[in-house]
Write a protein that holds these residues in place. Structure first.
Motif, PDB file in Angstrom:
ATOM      1  N   LYS A   1       0.834  -1.198   0.000  1.00  0.00           N
ATOM      2  CA  LYS A   1       0.000   0.000   0.000  1.00  0.00           C
ATOM      3  C   LYS A   1       0.868   1.246   0.000  1.00  0.00           C
ATOM      4  O   LYS A   1       2.017   1.225   0.429  1.00  0.00           O
ATOM      5  N   LEU A   2       0.292   2.343  -0.475  1.00  0.00           N
ATOM      6  CA  LEU A   2       0.989   3.627  -0.465  1.00  0.00           C
ATOM      7  C   LEU A   2       1.162   4.116   0.965  1.00  0.00           C
ATOM      8  O   LEU A   2       0.299   3.903   1.812  1.00  0.00           O
ATOM      9  N   THR A   3       2.253   4.819   1.198  1.00  0.00           N
ATOM     10  CA  THR A   3       2.442   5.459   2.492  1.00  0.00           C
ATOM     11  C   THR A   3       1.648   6.771   2.502  1.00  0.00           C
ATOM     12  O   THR A   3       1.206   7.257   1.455  1.00  0.00           O
ATOM     13  N   GLN A   4       1.522   7.343   3.676  1.00  0.00           N
ATOM     14  CA  GLN A   4       0.845   8.639   3.791  1.00  0.00           C
ATOM     15  C   GLN A   4       1.559   9.684   2.948  1.00  0.00           C
ATOM     16  O   GLN A   4       0.921  10.461   2.227  1.00  0.00           O
ATOM     17  N   GLN A   5       2.889   9.709   3.000  1.00  0.00           N
ATOM     18  CA  GLN A   5       3.653  10.694   2.236  1.00  0.00           C
ATOM     19  C   GLN A   5       3.476  10.485   0.734  1.00  0.00           C
ATOM     20  O   GLN A   5       3.362  11.449  -0.023  1.00  0.00           O
ATOM     21  N   GLN A   6       3.435   9.250   0.282  1.00  0.00           N
ATOM     22  CA  GLN A   6       3.215   8.986  -1.135  1.00  0.00           C
ATOM     23  C   GLN A   6       1.831   9.462  -1.572  1.00  0.00           C
ATOM     24  O   GLN A   6       1.681  10.010  -2.669  1.00  0.00           O
ATOM     25  N   CYS A   7       0.835   9.280  -0.722  1.00  0.00           N
ATOM     26  CA  CYS A   7      -0.514   9.776  -1.021  1.00  0.00           C
ATOM     27  C   CYS A   7      -0.514  11.291  -1.168  1.00  0.00           C
ATOM     28  O   CYS A   7      -1.143  11.840  -2.081  1.00  0.00           O
ATOM     29  N   ILE A   8       0.192  11.966  -0.296  1.00  0.00           N
ATOM     30  CA  ILE A   8       0.280  13.427  -0.339  1.00  0.00           C
ATOM     31  C   ILE A   8       0.925  13.880  -1.646  1.00  0.00           C
ATOM     32  O   ILE A   8       0.430  14.793  -2.314  1.00  0.00           O
ATOM     33  N   ILE A   9       2.012  13.240  -2.019  1.00  0.00           N
ATOM     34  CA  ILE A   9       2.724  13.604  -3.247  1.00  0.00           C
ATOM     35  C   ILE A   9       1.839  13.371  -4.467  1.00  0.00           C
ATOM     36  O   ILE A   9       1.750  14.233  -5.354  1.00  0.00           O
ATOM     37  N   LEU A  10       1.173  12.234  -4.530  1.00  0.00           N
ATOM     38  CA  LEU A  10       0.285  11.954  -5.665  1.00  0.00           C
ATOM     39  C   LEU A  10      -0.850  12.964  -5.744  1.00  0.00           C
ATOM     40  O   LEU A  10      -1.210  13.420  -6.832  1.00  0.00           O
ATOM     41  N   THR A  11      -1.407  13.314  -4.608  1.00  0.00           N
ATOM     42  CA  THR A  11      -2.475  14.310  -4.586  1.00  0.00           C
ATOM     43  C   THR A  11      -1.968  15.652  -5.085  1.00  0.00           C
ATOM     44  O   THR A  11      -2.600  16.294  -5.930  1.00  0.00           O
ATOM     45  N   GLY A  12      -0.829  16.081  -4.580  1.00  0.00           N
ATOM     46  CA  GLY A  12      -0.280  17.374  -4.975  1.00  0.00           C
ATOM     47  C   GLY A  12       0.063  17.450  -6.445  1.00  0.00           C
ATOM     48  O   GLY A  12      -0.144  18.478  -7.083  1.00  0.00           O
ATOM     49  N   PHE A  13       0.567  16.360  -6.998  1.00  0.00           N
ATOM     50  CA  PHE A  13       0.984  16.383  -8.392  1.00  0.00           C
ATOM     51  C   PHE A  13      -0.174  16.171  -9.363  1.00  0.00           C
ATOM     52  O   PHE A  13      -0.235  16.813 -10.403  1.00  0.00           O
ATOM     53  N   THR A  14      -1.087  15.288  -9.010  1.00  0.00           N
ATOM     54  CA  THR A  14      -2.172  14.964  -9.948  1.00  0.00           C
ATOM     55  C   THR A  14      -3.430  15.785  -9.729  1.00  0.00           C
ATOM     56  O   THR A  14      -4.253  15.904 -10.632  1.00  0.00           O
ATOM     57  N   GLY A  15      -3.609  16.304  -8.516  1.00  0.00           N
ATOM     58  CA  GLY A  15      -4.849  17.007  -8.208  1.00  0.00           C
ATOM     59  C   GLY A  15      -5.992  16.066  -7.883  1.00  0.00           C
ATOM     60  O   GLY A  15      -7.126  16.499  -7.678  1.00  0.00           O
ATOM     61  N   ILE A  16      -5.712  14.774  -7.829  1.00  0.00           N
ATOM     62  CA  ILE A  16      -6.713  13.760  -7.477  1.00  0.00           C
ATOM     63  C   ILE A  16      -6.410  13.294  -6.060  1.00  0.00           C
ATOM     64  O   ILE A  16      -5.285  12.862  -5.776  1.00  0.00           O
ATOM     65  N   LEU A  17      -7.395  13.364  -5.191  1.00  0.00           N
ATOM     66  CA  LEU A  17      -7.171  13.032  -3.790  1.00  0.00           C
ATOM     67  C   LEU A  17      -6.827  11.561  -3.606  1.00  0.00           C
ATOM     68  O   LEU A  17      -7.551  10.676  -4.046  1.00  0.00           O
ATOM     69  N   HIS A  18      -5.711  11.331  -2.953  1.00  0.00           N
ATOM     70  CA  HIS A  18      -5.278   9.999  -2.518  1.00  0.00           C
ATOM     71  C   HIS A  18      -5.099  10.097  -1.013  1.00  0.00           C
ATOM     72  O   HIS A  18      -4.362  10.957  -0.542  1.00  0.00           O
ATOM     73  N   GLY A  19      -5.762   9.268  -0.258  1.00  0.00           N
ATOM     74  CA  GLY A  19      -5.659   9.329   1.194  1.00  0.00           C
ATOM     75  C   GLY A  19      -6.584  10.385   1.779  1.00  0.00           C
ATOM     76  O   GLY A  19      -7.613  10.725   1.201  1.00  0.00           O
ATOM     77  N   GLU A  20      -6.189  10.930   2.905  1.00  0.00           N
ATOM     78  CA  GLU A  20      -7.008  11.896   3.633  1.00  0.00           C
ATOM     79  C   GLU A  20      -6.705  13.328   3.185  1.00  0.00           C
ATOM     80  O   GLU A  20      -5.538  13.705   3.030  1.00  0.00           O
ATOM     81  N   PHE A  21      -7.743  14.121   3.005  1.00  0.00           N
ATOM     82  CA  PHE A  21      -7.575  15.516   2.591  1.00  0.00           C
ATOM     83  C   PHE A  21      -6.721  16.280   3.593  1.00  0.00           C
ATOM     84  O   PHE A  21      -5.886  17.103   3.200  1.00  0.00           O
ATOM     85  N   GLU A  22      -6.896  16.008   4.875  1.00  0.00           N
ATOM     86  CA  GLU A  22      -6.163  16.725   5.913  1.00  0.00           C
ATOM     87  C   GLU A  22      -4.659  16.540   5.761  1.00  0.00           C
ATOM     88  O   GLU A  22      -3.886  17.456   6.053  1.00  0.00           O
ATOM     89  N   TRP A  23      -4.226  15.341   5.339  1.00  0.00           N
ATOM     90  CA  TRP A  23      -2.794  15.093   5.137  1.00  0.00           C
ATOM     91  C   TRP A  23      -2.253  16.043   4.080  1.00  0.00           C
ATOM     92  O   TRP A  23      -1.224  16.687   4.275  1.00  0.00           O
ATOM     93  N   PHE A  24      -2.949  16.095   2.940  1.00  0.00           N
ATOM     94  CA  PHE A  24      -2.510  16.940   1.831  1.00  0.00           C
ATOM     95  C   PHE A  24      -2.550  18.415   2.213  1.00  0.00           C
ATOM     96  O   PHE A  24      -1.604  19.161   1.966  1.00  0.00           O
ATOM     97  N   TYR A  25      -3.632  18.826   2.819  1.00  0.00           N
ATOM     98  CA  TYR A  25      -3.837  20.239   3.155  1.00  0.00           C
ATOM     99  C   TYR A  25      -2.732  20.751   4.078  1.00  0.00           C
ATOM    100  O   TYR A  25      -2.158  21.819   3.847  1.00  0.00           O
ATOM    101  N   ALA A  26      -2.398  19.993   5.105  1.00  0.00           N
ATOM    102  CA  ALA A  26      -1.348  20.395   6.043  1.00  0.00           C
ATOM    103  C   ALA A  26       0.006  20.469   5.338  1.00  0.00           C
ATOM    104  O   ALA A  26       0.785  21.402   5.561  1.00  0.00           O
TER     105      ALA A  26
END
Length: 66
Positions: A3-28
């Motif tokens: 599975k993806l790590t929390q940090q990997q989810c954040i990076i994918l969200t930031g680069f693609t604009g598609i939410l991976h994982g929790e929104f709060e992780w990306f937002y912070a």
């Protein structure tokens, strides 16, 4: 497959604009990278999202296997 790590989810969200994982992780993380508070409404502006993508591009490229 692992599975993806929390940090990997954040990076994918930031680069693609598609939410991976929790929104709060990306937002912070986004606020930390920008060094300022972010209004959620800013996420609706294409120019702002292009800026976000640029912030995460190197981290996204670093996810690729050797």
């Amino acid at each position: 497959m692992s599975k993806l790590t929390q940090q990997q989810c954040i990076i994918l969200t930031g680069f693609t604009g598609i939410l991976h994982g929790e929104f709060e992780w990306f937002y912070a993380d986004l606020e930390r990278r920008l060094g300022r508070d972010v209004q959620t409404s800013e996420l609706g502006y294409p120019e702002f999202m292009a800026e976000c993508k640029a912030l995460y591009e190197q981290d996204f490229n670093d996810l690729m296997p050797d």
